[in-house]
Design an enzyme around this catalytic site. Structure first.
Site, PDB file in Angstrom:
ATOM      1  N   CYS A   1     -48.052 -58.649  44.436  1.00  9.55           N
ATOM      2  CA  CYS A   1     -49.209 -58.494  43.569  1.00  9.55           C
ATOM      3  C   CYS A   1     -50.410 -57.935  44.317  1.00  9.55           C
ATOM      4  O   CYS A   1     -50.607 -58.217  45.490  1.00  9.55           O
ATOM      5  CB  CYS A   1     -49.584 -59.835  42.962  1.00  9.55           C
ATOM      6  SG  CYS A   1     -48.230 -60.694  42.160  1.00  9.55           S
TER       7      CYS A   1
ATOM      8  N   ARG B   1     -46.808 -51.720  46.625  1.00 11.17           N
ATOM      9  CA  ARG B   1     -46.447 -53.113  46.858  1.00 11.17           C
ATOM     10  C   ARG B   1     -45.409 -53.618  45.865  1.00 11.17           C
ATOM     11  O   ARG B   1     -44.797 -54.658  46.104  1.00 11.17           O
ATOM     12  CB  ARG B   1     -47.705 -53.987  46.794  1.00 11.17           C
ATOM     13  CG  ARG B   1     -48.718 -53.689  47.875  1.00 11.17           C
ATOM     14  CD  ARG B   1     -50.059 -54.322  47.572  1.00 11.17           C
ATOM     15  NE  ARG B   1     -50.026 -55.767  47.691  1.00 11.17           N
ATOM     16  CZ  ARG B   1     -50.436 -56.447  48.752  1.00 11.17           C
ATOM     17  NH1 ARG B   1     -50.895 -55.793  49.807  1.00 11.17           N
ATOM     18  NH2 ARG B   1     -50.399 -57.751  48.784  1.00 11.17           N
TER      19      ARG B   1
ATOM     20  N   TRP C   1     -46.384 -58.908  40.038  1.00 11.63           N
ATOM     21  CA  TRP C   1     -44.940 -59.012  40.197  1.00 11.63           C
ATOM     22  C   TRP C   1     -44.556 -60.391  39.668  1.00 11.63           C
ATOM     23  O   TRP C   1     -44.996 -61.414  40.186  1.00 11.63           O
ATOM     24  CB  TRP C   1     -44.562 -58.857  41.661  1.00 11.63           C
ATOM     25  CG  TRP C   1     -43.092 -58.786  41.931  1.00 11.63           C
ATOM     26  CD1 TRP C   1     -42.275 -57.710  41.774  1.00 11.63           C
ATOM     27  CD2 TRP C   1     -42.258 -59.838  42.439  1.00 11.63           C
ATOM     28  NE1 TRP C   1     -40.995 -58.016  42.150  1.00 11.63           N
ATOM     29  CE2 TRP C   1     -40.955 -59.317  42.559  1.00 11.63           C
ATOM     30  CE3 TRP C   1     -42.491 -61.168  42.792  1.00 11.63           C
ATOM     31  CZ2 TRP C   1     -39.891 -60.086  43.023  1.00 11.63           C
ATOM     32  CZ3 TRP C   1     -41.429 -61.938  43.250  1.00 11.63           C
ATOM     33  CH2 TRP C   1     -40.145 -61.388  43.357  1.00 11.63           C
TER      34      TRP C   1
ATOM     35  N   ASN D   1     -53.078 -63.803  43.261  1.00 14.48           N
ATOM     36  CA  ASN D   1     -51.827 -63.589  43.986  1.00 14.48           C
ATOM     37  C   ASN D   1     -51.378 -64.929  44.541  1.00 14.48           C
ATOM     38  O   ASN D   1     -52.204 -65.717  45.021  1.00 14.48           O
ATOM     39  CB  ASN D   1     -52.018 -62.628  45.161  1.00 14.48           C
ATOM     40  CG  ASN D   1     -52.276 -61.206  44.712  1.00 14.48           C
ATOM     41  OD1 ASN D   1     -52.177 -60.887  43.543  1.00 14.48           O
ATOM     42  ND2 ASN D   1     -52.630 -60.350  45.661  1.00 14.48           N
ATOM     43  N   GLY D   2     -50.073 -65.191  44.539  1.00 18.05           N
ATOM     44  CA  GLY D   2     -49.569 -66.441  45.089  1.00 18.05           C
ATOM     45  C   GLY D   2     -48.887 -67.286  44.037  1.00 18.05           C
ATOM     46  O   GLY D   2     -48.588 -66.825  42.932  1.00 18.05           O
TER      47      GLY D   2
ATOM     48  N   GLU E   1     -28.008 -53.166  57.347  1.00 17.17           N
ATOM     49  CA  GLU E   1     -29.180 -52.464  56.831  1.00 17.17           C
ATOM     50  C   GLU E   1     -28.771 -51.345  55.871  1.00 17.17           C
ATOM     51  O   GLU E   1     -29.406 -51.130  54.843  1.00 17.17           O
ATOM     52  CB  GLU E   1     -30.008 -51.908  57.995  1.00 17.17           C
ATOM     53  CG  GLU E   1     -31.174 -51.030  57.601  1.00 17.17           C
ATOM     54  CD  GLU E   1     -32.229 -51.708  56.766  1.00 17.17           C
ATOM     55  OE1 GLU E   1     -33.116 -51.001  56.244  1.00 17.17           O
ATOM     56  OE2 GLU E   1     -32.196 -52.959  56.617  1.00 17.17           O
TER      57      GLU E   1
ATOM     58  N   LYS F   1     -29.928 -51.082  51.928  1.00 18.58           N
ATOM     59  CA  LYS F   1     -30.609 -49.924  51.348  1.00 18.58           C
ATOM     60  C   LYS F   1     -29.909 -49.457  50.077  1.00 18.58           C
ATOM     61  O   LYS F   1     -30.554 -49.137  49.078  1.00 18.58           O
ATOM     62  CB  LYS F   1     -30.662 -48.773  52.360  1.00 18.58           C
ATOM     63  CG  LYS F   1     -31.668 -48.963  53.461  1.00 18.58           C
ATOM     64  CD  LYS F   1     -33.102 -48.900  52.921  1.00 18.58           C
ATOM     65  CE  LYS F   1     -34.056 -49.670  53.792  1.00 18.58           C
ATOM     66  NZ  LYS F   1     -33.975 -51.125  53.680  1.00 18.58           N
TER      67      LYS F   1
ATOM     68  N   GLU G   1     -30.618 -51.948  47.279  1.00 23.14           N
ATOM     69  CA  GLU G   1     -32.010 -51.991  46.838  1.00 23.14           C
ATOM     70  C   GLU G   1     -32.355 -50.895  45.839  1.00 23.14           C
ATOM     71  O   GLU G   1     -33.053 -51.157  44.854  1.00 23.14           O
ATOM     72  CB  GLU G   1     -32.945 -51.842  48.056  1.00 23.14           C
ATOM     73  CG  GLU G   1     -33.096 -53.079  48.899  1.00 23.14           C
ATOM     74  CD  GLU G   1     -34.036 -52.845  50.062  1.00 23.14           C
ATOM     75  OE1 GLU G   1     -34.982 -53.632  50.215  1.00 23.14           O
ATOM     76  OE2 GLU G   1     -33.830 -51.871  50.816  1.00 23.14           O
TER      77      GLU G   1
ATOM     78  N   HIS H   1      -9.873 -60.795  57.724  1.00 22.54           N
ATOM     79  CA  HIS H   1     -10.160 -62.197  57.418  1.00 22.54           C
ATOM     80  C   HIS H   1     -10.739 -62.371  56.018  1.00 22.54           C
ATOM     81  O   HIS H   1     -11.399 -63.376  55.736  1.00 22.54           O
ATOM     82  CB  HIS H   1     -11.120 -62.780  58.458  1.00 22.54           C
ATOM     83  CG  HIS H   1     -10.527 -62.833  59.833  1.00 22.54           C
ATOM     84  ND1 HIS H   1      -9.534 -63.723  60.189  1.00 22.54           N
ATOM     85  CD2 HIS H   1     -10.748 -62.075  60.936  1.00 22.54           C
ATOM     86  CE1 HIS H   1      -9.198 -63.535  61.450  1.00 22.54           C
ATOM     87  NE2 HIS H   1      -9.921 -62.530  61.932  1.00 22.54           N
TER      88      HIS H   1
ATOM     89  N   LYS I   1     -42.910 -54.723  47.611  1.00 18.30           N
ATOM     90  CA  LYS I   1     -43.029 -54.236  48.978  1.00 18.30           C
ATOM     91  C   LYS I   1     -43.475 -55.333  49.927  1.00 18.30           C
ATOM     92  O   LYS I   1     -42.890 -55.547  50.980  1.00 18.30           O
ATOM     93  CB  LYS I   1     -44.018 -53.063  49.017  1.00 18.30           C
ATOM     94  CG  LYS I   1     -44.197 -52.456  50.409  1.00 18.30           C
ATOM     95  CD  LYS I   1     -42.916 -51.799  50.876  1.00 18.30           C
ATOM     96  CE  LYS I   1     -43.061 -51.164  52.240  1.00 18.30           C
ATOM     97  NZ  LYS I   1     -41.782 -50.639  52.723  1.00 18.30           N
TER      98      LYS I   1
END
Length: 620
Positions: free
Chosen positions: A2, A27, A73, A108-109, A493, A497, A500, A516, A615
């Site tokens: 946010c 963000r 968000w 925010n929070g 990684e 990506k 995402e 396995h 973000k």
């Protein structure tokens, strides 16, 4: 996550507020809004992009000289207009659906005790329009208001449990704005004709470069031409205690130029980001990591282990660094997911160096994990961070500031490789302090580091071959990524990506783990990406690749030029320009970034703002 922008001015502030929101879009958000003090309280809100909010404002003619704006968000309550910020209070006797109350607020929070507060306020007659925890704060401040907004905010903070950065104004004091922070960042911006609040200096780029960073528990009282700050004990702060700093947050960083998306731009900015991050590194000395009041040389002599704390992509950079730290610096190293670390029993060692890794320096989980480690008596702390003015840098003894520049795409690219560069330097500095880095070895490593930007440019030239791969991947719904040793975190990684931004389900495994369990998933419909540098594990990796082909799996291999892996039916090979030894992960990750990017483009997803993601994660 946010974003907040607020202002008190002597002119219409709405265009600057909306411009600030546009600069905070990187963000991540799913709704946005702006409110002003103009003949009471007036607002515009949207679940579309900031550009749509601007159209709404132009249509309604919304104007005001005091205002607040927000990108949200969703945490509590779905992404919907009635849950979007700013929120208004609706006190007893007020028709909440036709007439707003007197307090407007953005937040925010997360307020952890919002249910309890909501019930108490409803009992007093307050009407709630949203499912958010934020609306509770607006009503709470309204219930305590008696002509002085600062006093009402001050009294309300004692009842809040959780994390917050807030900006609030009252229609009865139209040229006054109050801000407060605890666990979520907030800054004050100063200019001749206005004062501002924001969650990020980027929001004020081009408006002012005079910034005051609020510390944990600070409250700001902003009026025309003046402001006051108090600390968490509500003791007045002097200018020396919260100095004004000149911060150049270049708005040009938000310009796409010739690129289609910010993620693509940032992938191609990696040679420059690495060159900038390594600028001035002519020799390996502990002083590279000195903090404002701490000597790295002293700290490095006093440690016997390393604990890395990070989340997401930063966690994978830490996993890569573990291989370097243990093989080159010979120091025992653990890597922990920051969001899990403080919720388990661990064995503290006061001689451990706590290393946090974070792009923003405001990641809530990583900050909380740092504070938990400090609370256990582990006071030797160092951060690898991209923002020199962040809370993480201020709270750690030592720091290395990467210079990746502003990263707008939600999926991290250049920040990741810059973190790896900083972590490799840390490895060398610790090796030197332990007597394990000879002069010739130091010279060899510095030469390799200096060559990295050119090596990255050569890898970026492989983009057309990666685009060809992406056409195959765009039609898939699942993928496997394999790596061994130092390159296993790079496989992780790469899978992250792809997940995402293309929404393809992807998992990564150490290649030796195929038999396995994961081998059961391999069919001709399951692409298997293999990171295959020519290192000591290559022959083992080739055996794992044969296991995939024997089950009809299709391989997509990133191979070094001298690895003797050839393209054939079911085996697609892209050859890397050169073998880069210990620094190979920094090169092999780039084609994986490009693969995710071009696959997402082929599938038509929102590359820079993937669904449900943010973000800068400033809440738990």
């Amino acid at each position: 996550m946010c974003g907040i922008v607020g202002a008190v001015s002597n002119h219409n502030i709405v265009p600057i507020l909306v411009q600030g929101l546009a600069r905070l879009e990187y963000r991540g958000y799913d709704s946005c809004g702006v409110a002003v003090a103009a003949n009471g309280l007036t607002r515009a809100r949207s679940t579309a992009r900031v550009s749509e909010l601007m159209e709404q404002i132009e249509t309604t003619g919304l104007q005001g000289s005091t205002g607040i704006a927000h990108t949200r968000w969703a945490t509590h309550g779905a992404p919907a207009v009635h849950n979007a910020h700013p929120h208004f209070s609706h006190g007893p006797g007020v028709d909440a659906y036709s007439k707003p109350g007197r307090v407007a607020l953005v937040h925010n929070g997360i307020i952890e005790n919002h249910d309890e507060l909501r019930a108490a306020l409803q009992a007093k007659g307050y009407v709630f329009q949203s499912q958010t925890d934020t609306e509770v704060i607006a009503h709470l401040i309204d219930s305590l208001y008696d002509g002085d907004l600062f006093e009402a905010v001050k009294a309300s903070l004692a009842s809040l449990q959780g994390a917050y950065a807030i900006a609030v104004f009252c229609k009865d004091e139209p040229h006054r704005l109050i801000g407060a922070r605890a666990g979520s960042p907030l800054i004050l911006g100063i200019s001749p004709d206005a004062h501002y609040l924001a969650s990020d200096a980027m929001a004020l780029a081009g408006v002012t470069d005079q910034i005051v960073y609020l510390e944990e528990g600070d409250v700001a009282d902003i009026q025309l031409g003046k402001y006051w700050l108090v600390d968490k004990a509500f003791k007045a702060l002097t200018p020396d205690q919260r100095p004004v700093k000149t911060v150049h947050a270049h708005s040009g960083a938000a310009e796409l130029g010739p690129y289609r998306h910010y993620m693509q731009k940032e992938i191609f900015e990696q040679p420059r980001a690495i060159a900038d991050t390594l600028q001035g590194v002519d020799s390996i000395v502990p002083e590279l990591f000195d903090g404002a009041n701490a000597s790295a040389a002293r700290v490095f002599k006093d440690i016997d282990s390393v604990l890395i704390l990070a989340c997401g992509t930063s966690y994978y950079s830490g996993c890569t660094a573990k291989y370097w730290l243990e093989s080159i610096a010979k120091i025992p190293t653990q890597v922990e997911v920051a969001s899990e670390y403080r919720y388990r029993d661990s064995v503290p060692n006061p001689r451990t160096l706590i290393v946090t890794i974070t792009q923003s320096g405001e990641t809530a989980d990583t900050l909380a994990a740092l504070r938990h480690a400090q609370g256990l008596g582990m006071t030797h702390t160092l951060t690898i961070c991209n923002v020199a003015t962040s809370a993480m840098v201020r709270e750690c003894e030592l720091a290395y500031i990467t210079r990746a520049g502003v990263e707008i795409g939600v999926a991290s690219t250049k920040a990741f490789t810059a973190q790896l560069a900083g972590l490799f330097l840390l490895t060398l500095a610790l090796a030197q302090s332990r007597g394990l880095l000879s002069g010739p070895e130091e010279a060899r490593h510095i030469k390799a580091l200096r060559h990295l930007p050119a090596a990255l440019q050569a890898v970026l030239a492989l983009e057309p071959q990666v685009i060809a791969w992406s056409q195959d991947f765009a039609a898939k719904e699942n993928a496997l990524f394999l790596g061994r040793g130092l390159h296993y975190p790079i496989a992780l990684e790469g899978a992250l990506k792809l997940k995402e931004i293309s929404y393809i389900h992807a998992e990564a495994y150490p290649a030796g783990e195929l038999k396995h369990g994961p081998l059961a998933l391999v069919t001709s419909a399951m692409p298997v990406v293999t990171v295959a540098p020519n290192d000591a594990l290559l022959e083992k990796l080739k055996s794992n690749m044969h296991e995939v082909r024997a089950r009809g799996g299709v391989l997509y291999v990133l191979a070094d030029a001298d690895s003797h892996i050839e393209s054939s039916e079911g085996v697609h090979v892209i050859r890397m320009p050169e073998n880069y030894g210990e620094l190979s992960p920094m090169l092999h990750v780039v084609p994986l970034q490009l693969l995710a990017y071009h696959t997402a483009c082929a599938r038509g997803t929102d590359v820079d703002k993937p669904r449900n993601l943010a973000k800068s994660v400033t809440v738990e």
